[in-house]
Write an enzyme that holds these catalytic residues in place. Structure first.
Site, PDB file in Angstrom:
ATOM      1  N   PHE A   1     -34.259 -25.174  37.435  1.00 29.05           N
ATOM      2  CA  PHE A   1     -32.869 -24.751  37.674  1.00 29.05           C
ATOM      3  C   PHE A   1     -31.872 -25.603  36.904  1.00 29.05           C
ATOM      4  O   PHE A   1     -30.733 -25.777  37.323  1.00 29.05           O
ATOM      5  CB  PHE A   1     -32.552 -24.734  39.178  1.00 29.05           C
ATOM      6  N   THR A  22     -41.929  -9.568  38.404  1.00 27.59           N
ATOM      7  CA  THR A  22     -41.417 -10.943  38.337  1.00 27.59           C
ATOM      8  C   THR A  22     -39.897 -10.939  38.146  1.00 27.59           C
ATOM      9  O   THR A  22     -39.213 -11.834  38.622  1.00 27.59           O
ATOM     10  CB  THR A  22     -42.091 -11.723  37.200  1.00 27.59           C
ATOM     11  N   GLU A  40     -30.386 -16.547  35.234  1.00 26.03           N
ATOM     12  CA  GLU A  40     -29.170 -17.072  35.841  1.00 26.03           C
ATOM     13  C   GLU A  40     -28.237 -16.026  36.438  1.00 26.03           C
ATOM     14  O   GLU A  40     -27.499 -16.296  37.370  1.00 26.03           O
ATOM     15  CB  GLU A  40     -28.448 -17.935  34.808  1.00 26.03           C
TER      16      GLU A  40
END
Ligand code: FES
Ligand code: FES
Lengths: 173, 702
Positions: free
Chosen positions: B241, B597, B668
């Site tokens: 992240f 995914t 994101e």
């Protein structure tokens, strides 16, 4: 069990095999597994009982292995993710996590799966949770809010919760 | 002929297939090994000792008592640490002197035979300090506030089109608000870990990062080594992240310690140490001013963002940059102001810039919709630009409006009564809200090698990183399609700097950038195979690709993914509790490589957005000059019970100007807009605006 002021030797059953260990008394069960038995499936996310990544089964009940001192497991039986199933013979919950994509980075995953095994067993025994409407009821119905509540000790920063719920739903009776 | 090869114009067979994650079995069985899990012979454990002062000097380090403890082999500190060269990141110049720049900075590493001995030695290490007074609080009126030249990654700090002040003065409706977002910590579940091993003058590290070649480059510069002398491996990474987007202290400390001892050393950070040493999202203070006519058509947009950096490294978050491309307005100004403090340097955290910036912009748009009495979706459609408002460049594709319409349909937005604070269900006030999402869709140069093996299979090697994104699976699909073979004929190897330079898993650019290199190398290999009439010669065939020139030759258009989020909240105005029973996200991000995914990743982004809206906040302790709630009991991330129904879908988007596969990154965009949508829904439920994150119970009640 023999012990000095610094270390102890003791026997514990891990994934069905008795293990004779001679460890520093400060060693946690999590570090015993990861650093001494090379069972790195149990993960260390916080070492403080705050994340659930280290969840294993101790005599069938789920515990945060970072909060258990290894010497205290003498005579007990531990099941880790490696003992739950293998690539050739997956545990139904492992298979369900794959089928529902209940994982991303995979770091919380062994803990989630061990925790789910423990949670299903707890519900089967009729143990209530904070989401149980009638705590005196004989039988627990594992609805979505029960599963979410019972799995909330296992953090997943990737945010796989929706799929973890679906995976557990698929195997819960 | 080439059109059948080009996934951007014709979807190839595996594109979009929701096949199972290829590493799922390794992950569910515990077989996947992360960086702190490689047992090397004779390995030593390092435990980091951190400075307890925010600013000052080390007066003395007396290692004698620590060195006399059982199992302790050495104490690494600034007096015996190897000298490092500058690698463009002054936070990595660790243990090079006696100065302390932030609380929690590494001042020593205790090296011992076992983890317990290292930790006890670290606890006992005698370090004394000369503390100086520190300055750690971000405030907009601080005299040291300055204008950075560039903001992350390389945008000009300020932009100006037209005359914003005049347009605001003349506007029929003006919204002028200040929004604030707190410091947040990335907290990937896997703490940073490095196992380092020197073999003579070559260094091998197993390191938890988002890009092995970027870490390799940093180590080469720090230790003055050629690329051939440093290998970085990171096959499995437990989330990042942004916190693992570049080399961070553990890899440097472990490498120095291993050099000192001449033995393999592992350094793993504790969760608490991660709150000081590996970056965080800067707190922001943002002023947004919108001027429009009564129909909501924007005449002016002004976005000014204040954020912090450290005194040793400038990191200027691009908080206001999102306002440069989102909505049409003839007068548009953005600016950034930065304050250096005695704090660790903030870094990237999922959607740096866009996540906090869109909270302010999308909240202000909701306030404008309310003021003009225009539906928030209609308001956005009225302000949909043809060209990028700031630059005048065309968009490679822009499907925000399609996302808004599709999201509204799925949510049932048309039935919504816009009036606030009128719906009650038991103890809950009910409301709904929405916001737009966006994130740049850039590409960066990468290299790749593909080998045809004589058994008819192919090996693809690329220094990609799968931090949970599904990149391992997506790239295998892309390679198989490019080679025109079944998936099981392709073996993809990633996470090893020996495979050559490549983009990191960051900026939503990983899979997009890597896919380009993979496709290019695969096409080259097919060409070679053609020349051999399809038969692989005995020694196999190898193709290499580098997309440096291709990326540089891209047309000058602006590339972004878009999305829209709709959600419902339930607010207990007595306790201040906010729940989010239903979230819907619709995205337009080029071709989706793997439906399974991708869905997981987008949902994960929205969940982190939920945490950002309601839970996540690192509180500065002014007295000690450090983040106070530095563990997972004090810093709350969303747990399973915080999350209810989340539905994610996407618009089928064809974009021929992104990369050969026509894909845009999705790591994101899921977090962008969520917090504003929740704040807007809380207003709809309660009639109160929430302009400061997180929307804590006390803020709901007060
Ligand atoms: S590592 Fe044990 S609960 Fe986090
Ligand atoms: S899968 Fe990454 S933390 Fe759960």
């Amino acid at each position: 069990m023999t012990s000095s002021s610094l270390s102890s030797s003791f026997t514990v059953t891990v994934n069905g095999e008795p293990q004779l260990l001679d460890l520093d008394n400060r060693t946690t069960l999590l570090d015993a597994l990861r650093e001494h038995l090379d069972l790195t499936g149990a993960k260390k996310g916080c070492d403080h009982g705050q994340c659930g990544a280290c969840t294993v089964l101790l005599d069938g009940r789920r515990v945060n292995s970072c909060l258990v001192l290894a010497v205290a497991t003498q005579g007990h039986s531990i099941t880790t993710i490696e003992g739950l199933g293998t690539a050739e013979r997956l545990h139904p919950i492992q298979q369900a996590f794959i089928d529902h994509d209940g994982l991303q980075c995979g770091y919380c995953t062994p803990g989630q799966i061990c925790s789910a095994v423990g949670a299903l067993d707890e519900a089967d025994r009729g143990w209530p949770s904070a989401a149980t409407a009638d705590v005196g009821a004989e039988k627990i119905t594992l609805d979505d809010s029960e599963i979410r509540e019972r799995m909330s000790g296992n953090l997943c920063r990737c945010g796989a919760y929706v799929n973890i719920l679906a995976a557990i739903n698929a195997v819960s009776p | 002929m080439t059109s059948t090869l080009d996934p951007a114009t014709t979807r190839t067979p595996l594109m979009g297939q929701g096949i199972n994650r290829l590493d799922a079995i390794a992950k569910v069985t515990g077989e996947a090994r992360y960086s702190g899990e490689y047992p090397l012979d004779g390995m030593i454990y390092g435990w980091v000792v951190q400075a307890p002062i925010a600013k000052g000097r080390i007066r003395d380090i007396s290692p004698a008592s620590t060195l006399s403890m059982p199992g302790v082999l050495a104490v690494l500190d600034y007096r015996n640490a190897p000298r490092l060269s500058d690698a463009g990141d002054s936070e990595l110049l660790l243990l090079q002197g006696d100065r302390v720049y932030y609380r929690g900075e590494a001042v020593a590493v205790v090296l011992a035979q076992s983890l317990e001995q290292a930790r006890a030695g670290a606890d006992a290490l005698d370090v004394s300090y000369l503390a100086e007074s520190h300055d750690v609080l971000l405030r907009a009126d601080h005299p040291d506030m300055y204008t950075p030249e560039l903001v992350n990654p390389n945008f000009p700090s300020a932009s100006n089109v037209g005359d914003v002040d005049a347009a605001l003065a003349a506007a029929e409706v003006v919204i002028d608000r200040v929004y604030a977002t707190p410091a947040e910590h990335n907290n990937p579940m896997e703490p940073h870990a490095t196992t380092a091993h020197w073999n003579g003058d070559t260094l091998l590290v197993f390191d938890s990062n988002q890009g092995a070649s970027s870490v390799q480059m940093s180590l080469c510069r720090l230790f003055d080594l050629p690329r051939s002398a440093v290998q970085v491996k990171s096959e499995y990474v437990g989330g990042g992240f942004g916190a693992k987007g570049s080399a961070r202290p553990p890899v440097v400390l472990a490498s120095m310690a291993a050099r000192l001892l001449g033995r393999p050393v592992r350094v793993t950070l504790t969760r608490q140490q991660m709150f000081a040493m590996v970056g965080y999202r800067t707190p922001t203070i943002q002023q947004v001013r919108l001027g429009s006519d009564w129909s909501g058509r924007l005449q002016a947009l002004d976005h000014l963002a204040y954020s912090q950096t450290s005194k040793i490294l400038e990191f200027a978050e691009q908080t206001a940059v999102v306002s440069r491309m989102m909505y049409a307005t003839p007068n548009l100004r953005t600016a950034h102001r930065l304050l250096p403090l005695d704090v660790p340097t903030p870094r990237w955290m999922r959607a740096p810039g866009e996540a906090p910036g869109s909270f302010a912009l999308e909240s202000a748009m909701d306030e404008l919709a309310q003021a003009c009495n225009v539906d928030p979706i209609e308001l956005r459609i009225r302000n949909e630009p043809d060209l990028e408002p700031d630059s005048g460049r065309p968009f490679s594709s822009r499907n925000l409006v399609a996302c808004l319409r599709e999201g509204a349909r799925r949510f049932g937005w048309d039935d919504r009564d816009p009036r606030p604070a009128i719906r009650q269900d038991g103890r809950w006030r009910i409301g709904s809200g929405m916001a737009s999402s966006t994130y740049p869709a850039r590409n960066a140069p990468s290299t790749c090698q593909v080998q045809a093996r004589s058994d008819g299979t192919f090996e693809v090697r690329i220094t990609a990183s799968d931090i949970g994104t599904g990149a391992r699976t997506a790239l295998t699909q892309i390679a198989a399609d490019a080679l025109r073979v079944e998936l099981d004929r392709v073996e993809l190897r990633i996470g090893d700097s020996d495979f050559g330079p490549a983009m990191i898993a960051g900026g939503s650019m990983g899979t997009a950038s890597w896919s380009w290199a993979v496709v290019k190398a695969c096409r080259d290999l097919l060409g070679q195979l053609d020349m051999h009439s399809g038969a692989v010669p005995a020694g196999g065939l190898l193709a290499r690709a580098d997309t440096k020139d291709d990326v540089a030759a891209q047309a000058d258009v602006t590339r972004h993914a878009f999305g829209a989020q709709f959600l419902e909240v339930a607010v207990d105005i007595r306790t201040g509790e906010v729940r989010v029973p239903r979230m819907i996200g619709v995205f337009a991000a080029g071709h989706i490589v793997n439906a399974r995914t991708a869905r997981s990743q987008l949902i994960g982004g929205m969940i982190m957005g939920l945490g950002m809206a309601l839970l996540e906040e690192s509180l500065m302790d002014l007295r000690f000059g450090d983040y106070l709630n530095h563990d997972l009991a004090g810093y709350h991330v969303a747990s399973n019970a915080d999350v209810r129904s989340i539905e994610v879908s996407w618009i089928d988007e064809q974009d021929d100007q992104t990369n050969p596969s026509g894909i845009k990154g999705i790591g994101e965009i899921g977090i962008v807009g969520t917090a504003a949508a929740i704040a807007n829904a809380v207003w709809h439920a309660t009639g109160r605006r929430q302009r400061t994150l997180p929307i804590r119970p006390d803020r709901v009640i007060s």
